[in-house]
Design a protein around this motif. Structure first.
Motif, PDB file in Angstrom:
ATOM      1  N   ALA A   1      15.787 -45.799 -36.408  1.00 19.03           N
ATOM      2  CA  ALA A   1      14.892 -46.933 -36.142  1.00 19.03           C
ATOM      3  C   ALA A   1      15.660 -48.199 -35.758  1.00 19.03           C
ATOM      4  O   ALA A   1      15.308 -48.876 -34.778  1.00 19.03           O
TER       5      ALA A   1
ATOM      6  N   TYR B   1       8.921 -45.755 -32.455  1.00 23.28           N
ATOM      7  CA  TYR B   1       9.729 -46.982 -32.360  1.00 23.28           C
ATOM      8  C   TYR B   1       8.977 -48.011 -31.513  1.00 23.28           C
ATOM      9  O   TYR B   1       8.168 -47.655 -30.650  1.00 23.28           O
TER      10      TYR B   1
ATOM     11  N   ARG C   1       6.958 -49.257 -26.495  1.00 18.65           N
ATOM     12  CA  ARG C   1       6.602 -48.304 -27.550  1.00 18.65           C
ATOM     13  C   ARG C   1       7.186 -46.943 -27.200  1.00 18.65           C
ATOM     14  O   ARG C   1       7.172 -46.532 -26.035  1.00 18.65           O
TER      15      ARG C   1
ATOM     16  N   GLY D   1      -2.920 -52.764 -32.736  1.00 16.86           N
ATOM     17  CA  GLY D   1      -1.832 -53.415 -33.453  1.00 16.86           C
ATOM     18  C   GLY D   1      -1.446 -54.773 -32.887  1.00 16.86           C
ATOM     19  O   GLY D   1      -0.551 -55.426 -33.419  1.00 16.86           O
TER      20      GLY D   1
ATOM     21  N   LYS E   1       6.370 -57.235 -32.812  1.00 12.09           N
ATOM     22  CA  LYS E   1       5.682 -57.076 -34.089  1.00 12.09           C
ATOM     23  C   LYS E   1       4.351 -56.381 -33.877  1.00 12.09           C
ATOM     24  O   LYS E   1       3.653 -56.615 -32.899  1.00 12.09           O
TER      25      LYS E   1
ATOM     26  N   ASP F   1      15.059 -49.487 -32.011  1.00 13.05           N
ATOM     27  CA  ASP F   1      14.290 -50.735 -31.957  1.00 13.05           C
ATOM     28  C   ASP F   1      15.105 -51.863 -31.316  1.00 13.05           C
ATOM     29  O   ASP F   1      14.571 -52.658 -30.521  1.00 13.05           O
TER      30      ASP F   1
ATOM     31  N   ARG G   1       2.009 -50.112 -38.974  1.00  9.52           N
ATOM     32  CA  ARG G   1       3.246 -49.341 -38.816  1.00  9.52           C
ATOM     33  C   ARG G   1       2.945 -47.958 -38.262  1.00  9.52           C
ATOM     34  O   ARG G   1       3.688 -47.435 -37.431  1.00  9.52           O
ATOM     35  N   LYS G   2       1.861 -47.346 -38.699  1.00  6.52           N
ATOM     36  CA  LYS G   2       1.485 -46.032 -38.206  1.00  6.52           C
ATOM     37  C   LYS G   2       0.362 -46.179 -37.186  1.00  6.52           C
ATOM     38  O   LYS G   2      -0.617 -46.879 -37.420  1.00  6.52           O
TER      39      LYS G   2
END
Length: 208
Positions: free
Chosen positions: A128, A159, A149, A198, A163, A132, A167-168
């Motif tokens: 990660a 990844y 993404r 998100g 922001k 990232d 998270r999932k």
């Protein structure tokens, strides 16, 4: 012999003759005017309406000229607005195409740079930080982008840059993902405008 009197006529007598119909300087003017009426075939007794008629015709001509000038001005304004709109659209199209090519080049590069071993959900914790950071570097001077993404074959988020509120995340229901899943050689796929997951904003997805 008695000679006739040569006493001069008085001024009063002269004025009386002019009043009684002496053809002086006034009659030729009326004569010309009456001839004009006769040539124009006006009916008898209609000379009193000629002046108002001429005034109405003059006003109508002025209105027609003013209306024509306003129409020409309106047409010029419309033509100017159309040219300005076309120029702005051309500029936007050129910039958009340039941005698409730039993003597509980044996606091609990321396909090569992201390790194949990192494309499994169980090893995300190990890769990660590396992946990232790689995505964040691609976001330099990309203020018009939400982020990059990386998804696995099931549509799960692995990844990302920037922001996210979650998270999932899974995008297996999105049409752009299904197109690439069913045809990995399809190349660049551009989605419709979608409600971003998100990020709480509408987005346009470019995917490979």
């Amino acid at each position: 012999k008695h000679l006739p009197s040569s006493r001069p006529k008085s001024a009063r007598g002269t004025r009386r003759q002019q009043r009684s119909g002496d053809p002086g300087s006034i009659m030729p003017i009326f004569g010309i005017f009456l001839r004009m009426l006769e040539r124009s075939s006006l009916p008898h007794g209609s000379s009193a309406t000629v002046a108002p008629g001429l005034l109405a015709a003059a006003m109508l001509s002025m209105l027609l000229l003013l209306g024509g000038q306003l129409w020409l001005s309106y047409r010029d304004q419309v033509a100017t607005a159309e040219i300005a709109t076309y120029n702005l659209a051309a500029i936007f199209e050129a910039r958009f195409e340039a941005r698409l090519r730039q993003i597509d080049a980044d996606l091609v590069a990321l396909v090569r740079e992201v390790p194949i071993a990192a494309m499994r959900n169980e090893v995300v914790g190990r890769y990660a930080q590396q992946v990232d950071a790689m995505l964040e570097r691609r976001m330099l001077n990309r203020e018009d982008m939400v982020g990059y993404r990386v998804l696995d074959a099931h549509g799960d988020l692995l990844y990302f840059s920037g922001k996210l509120n979650v998270r999932k995340m899974n995008v297996a229901d999105r049409a752009y993902f299904r197109q690439l899943r069913d045809d990995p050689q399809k190349g660049l796929v551009i989605s419709d405008v979608l409600a971003g997951r998100g990020v709480n904003k509408d987005v346009l997805i470019l995917a490979r």
